[in-house]
Every structure is written in C-alpha cells, then in structure tokens.
Design a protein around this motif. Structure first.
Motif: not given
Lengths: 206, 340
Positions: A20-26, A28-36, A60-66
């Motif tokens: 969860s923390h790693r995905l959160d960091a990813l 926040r580093d490169d926030r996908p468009r529209g994410v609030v 995008t989330l699937e890729r980052l989660a992997a």
C-alpha cells in the motif's frame, strides 16, 4: 484486484501495508490525471478520481500495483521517507496498567516503546491521528473497557498492535503511556501533520 | 446588535436564529483523506453550486446550509442572495418593524415570484437605505431566484415543504476564515467554523470582479422520487447471496439519528456471508456501509475517510444530493444501476 467503489472510486487490493505504501508513493510521485484522493489502508489503496477516464485509470493502477508488488520496488517513491522523532514524558495514567498487562516494569515498557522505529500505517479516526505500526509485540494490550470521554492532545498511547499520538483532544480508549510537547496537528501548517502513510517514527524519552 | 453593524452597514449577515441546525458550507476539503480529514462541504453540493451561480459567485464560495429551515437572518447592508435546495417558504420583513410585518401587513413575499427586474444589479445600489427606514422595500424573495435584500431586512425561512437542506448564497460569499482551504463546518472532526447560533456574524466577501447576475430564475427542482440508484461493491462479496436483492426489495425508513455524516436507515437486514472485521479502508461519499446491525448507512459529506465495515454498494453520484435531502421518517427505495 481492483474493486469499484461507485463511479469515482477504485480500491486497489494490495494485500499488505508495505505494498500500500509503495503504491501510494508511486501514485503521489506521478499522480494520474483527475485523481483527487489517494487513501492507503492496511491492505488497500482507495483512489478517488471524479471525471477521470476510468478504463485508463484502471490500467494505470494495474501497472503501478504490479510495480509496487515486485520485490525490487523498495526504491519506489521519493527515496527514504522522513524520520519524525517524538520526545515523550512517560508519565501516562495507564503506564502502570500496561506494565502489569505486559508483565514488565514501567521502565521496560518505556525501553520497548522507544526501542524500535515505528512506521505510520495510515491515518484515520480523527484528522492527523496516525496508526503507528511496528510496535514491540510485548506492548500489545487491549483498549480500555470504557473509553475516556476526553484524552488531551499530545497523549502518547497504545492499543492492540498500534501506538499513536492524539493529535487533538478527543474521546479515546487507548492506554496512555505519556505525553509529548511536539504538535502533531496544526491546521495553520502545511502540511498540517508531520505524519503521512509510510513516515518513520521514533519515540524518545524527553 | 452592535452599533458598528448598525451605523457602518457592514457587509455581514447576522444570524438572529439558526433554525434546528445551520452551518457554513463550501465544497469542502478534498485531497486530505489520507491525513484523516473528511471532505465535508455542502451535503447537497448541487444546490450550493446553483445558489452560487444564481448570484454570480464562483460555484465553490461558501454559503449557509440550513437544516429544516427555520432560520432568521439580518442583513444590515444590502446584498444579492439566492436560496436553493429544500423548498423553504421565505419572507422578508424590515428589521425594526417586525411586529407590523408579522401581522402580515407588509413585507411578505410569495415563494417562486418572479425576478426583481432585469436591469443589471448595481453593487450596493440600495445600501444607502436606512435599516428599517423609509428606503426599505419588500424584496421579491423566493426560492431559485436571485433577489436583492435591502439594508435593514430580516430574511425568514419557514419549514420546507419538501427536502431537508436549503442553501443561501450571498453575492461575494460567506467569508469566514478558512481552515485547511475550506470554510465548511465538519460535524465529524470539528474542523471549520462552529455551527451557527443566534448572534453569529458572518462576513461577506468582496463582490468586485464577480460575474454579472444573468439568471432570472432556476426553477426549484422540487421533491424527487426517493429512489436511489446504487452500483454494487466494493464489498458486496462480504454479504450473503441475495443481499443486494434484499436491499432493493422494500423501502427503508430514514432514521432520526441521520446527520451530515450519514443517512441511517431501518429496514431489511443485510446478512453477511463472512464474519470478522474488514481491515480499515478508504470510504467514498454515497457508500452504503453496513455495520453489524445489518442496517445500512448512506455516507454523506462528513463521512469518515476510512472505515472497517463493508460497503455493499455506492450511490450513483447524481443521487447523492437526493440522499442529502431525505428527512427522518422518509421512505426510500434502492435499485441497482448497471454502468453504461
């Protein structure tokens, strides 16, 4: 797995807090468009994105989660998170009771509370209330049977596998070990909290 | 009332009576859920946005959210206002001549009456009128229309004929000090200003640079059928097979202890397929969270950012304002909505 939470929300199942923390960091580093909102939890990350292209966001989330799950993702995000040192006066009302429940002396309780680096798991319950993970297992004690109607801001407490610093005065059922003069919630500061999911924390005897 | 207010005709709205519960609300504090900060903001955000548009404000300026009407507000300086949301009867009386007006001889206005003329409103054009004095003329107060409230006016809200929450926008916006970027009262965490009480004085922001007032009328949308569309999940698999069908089978009744955090419902129990606690996870507005009682709660603006009870379904975004207008005792039905 990614679950839908209404039209605007997606919940990514991470399985563990570390992922969860790693995905959160990813994110926040490169926030996908529209994410609030990006809200990490012990086994999930909620992403809220009204108006986003949902199929694209899901991909995008699937890729980052992997990426977050892969073993090499330790370096994800902007390097090592900050370490917050918290000076504590260990004179809490429940220090004796915690010692008794743990079968330790009060001094040993303090030694174990200061002896490990904790990590902010997530925030919830109240603004700025951080669930600190990594507590010495010997200090795992149940909550109070009857919560206190008011716990002062700055109270340092334990309950179950967590420790916390009460960010503002509130009712609470955690057991109080002591207090800190460090302000952990200040709405005039930016950010208002020194904690965010993943922040490393060290308690120190004041 | 202070002499400063009377003499200087300060651009403030003074609360004479808040009604059952009234707060300042804008569009809240999105983006801070990871710090444990609820979004908050207007429960019926559509209604607040509309009220703001009617008076030429940006949609996100702060207004007043009334619960069950009942408020009395004093305007010591003239202001353009609009009222939306739950359909409240409105009346206006001169501040210093309440006894006369209460007898119905002057000053009452018919809800839904037409707009106050089409001429471009001059900012503060009527503010020279002495409070309660000869310059006072009854405004064409009504829901869904921008109207000019002359200096020295008391605006009164009756009990809404339908709905729960009404919104008053004032041109320039309510300009109390923001907290974490928002002026909203968050009833869950206590962030933002205190709920309104008799004597609360709300400053009004500057009107320079605002859009002109162009809308004559936005017809009140009126009561809508209490049918809420839901999208299943994220945790529908925590419930017994058929739980979604149960949810949609019969109406639920809105409970008395509903508030800005959520609409508590009573009706068919939604049985779980699994025991135990869900690890805490992020929650969204419109979520139907199901505590161990099996009776769902629809999360509104002040919902906690995380929670440990499973969410069986989430309202379609367009139906959140409908949920925000449900009153205790109302009956409401759910229906599953398939994504287009």
């Amino acid at each position: 797995m990614i679950r839908s939470a209404g039209e605007h929300g997606l919940i990514v199942e991470t399985g563990t807090l570390e992922v969860s923390h790693r995905l959160d960091a990813l994110l926040r580093d490169d926030r996908p468009r529209g994410v609030v909102e990006i809200v990490p939890g012990p086994e999930t990350v909620l992403v809220v994105a009204p108006g986003a292209d949902r199929a694209r966001l899901r991909a995008t989330l699937e890729r980052l989660a992997a990426e977050a799950e892969s073993a090499t993702a330790g370096a994800a995000g902007s390097g090592e998170p900050d370490l917050v040192r918290i000076p504590v006066v260990y004179d809490g009302e429940d220090l004796g009771a915690v010692a008794e429940l743990a079968g330790l002396s009060p001094d040993e309780v303090v030694a174990r509370h200061t002896g490990r680096e904790l990590v902010v798991g997530w925030l919830g319950f109240a603004p700025g209330f951080a669930y600190l993970t990594g507590l010495d297992p010997a200090l795992r004690v149940p909550r109070l049977g009857t919560p206190r109607t008011s716990v002062p801001a700055g109270s340092v407490a334990v309950a179950g596998p967590y420790s916390a610093v009460y960010p503002s005065a509130s009712p609470g059922g955690w057991r109080l070990l002591g207090r800190t003069s460090l302000r952990v919630w200040d709405v005039t500061a930016d950010p208002p909290s020194p904690f965010r999911p993943g922040t490393r924390v060290r308690f120190e005897r004041a | 009332m202070s002499g400063v207010l009377a003499r200087g005709a300060a651009r403030v709205v003074e609360v004479l009576a808040p009604g059952p519960y009234a707060t300042v609300q804008d569009l809240g504090r999105p983006g801070l859920a990871h710090l444990g900060v609820p979004c908050s903001g207007a429960a019926d955000a559509d209604a607040l946005r509309l009220a703001n548009r009617l008076v030429g404000n940006p949609e996100g300026l702060a207004g007043i959210e009334l619960t069950f009407g009942g408020a009395r507000l004093a305007f010591h300086a003239g202001a353009w206002v609009a009222v939306t949301g739950a359909g409240c009867p409105l009346s206006a009386v001169p501040l210093d001549a309440k006894a006369t007006a209460a007898a119905g001889t002057s000053g009452t206005a018919v809800p839904g009456e037409g707009p106050p003329g089409t001429a471009a409103p001059g900012e503060g054009a009527s503010s020279a009128a002495a409070p309660g004095g000869a310059g006072w003329r009854a405004p064409a107060a009504g829901a869904g229309v921008p109207f000019w409230v002359p200096a020295g006016t008391e605006l009164r809200f009756g009990t809404p004929a339908w709905g729960l929450r009404s919104y008053l926008a004032v041109r320039g916006g309510v300009a109390v000090e923001p907290v974490l970027g928002s002026r909203s009262t968050d009833s869950l965490s206590g962030l933002g200003p205190e709920p309104l009480r008799a004597g609360t004085v709300l400053p009004v922001g500057p009107v320079t640079g605002l859009e002109p007032i162009v809308a004559d009328v936005a017809p009140p949308r009126g009561p809508r059928p209490a049918v809420l569309r839901v999208l299943p999940g994220p945790r529908d698999d925590w419930f017994a097979p058929g739980a979604l069908a149960e949810l949609c089978a019969e109406p639920y009744t809105v409970s008395q202890d509903s508030n800005r955090v959520g609409v508590r419902l009573g009706g068919r129990e939604l049985a779980r397929a699994r025991e135990g606690e869900l690890p805490s996870e992020g929650m969204v507005a419109g979520a139907l969270q199901v505590p161990p009682s099996g009776q769902p709660i629809v999360f509104l603006a002040d919902h906690p950012p995380t929670g440990g009870y499973p969410v069986i379904a989430v309202l379609v975004a367009a139906d959140l304002p409908v949920a925000a207008q449900l009153r205790p005792g109302d009956r409401v039905r759910f229906t599953t909505h398939r994504r287009a």
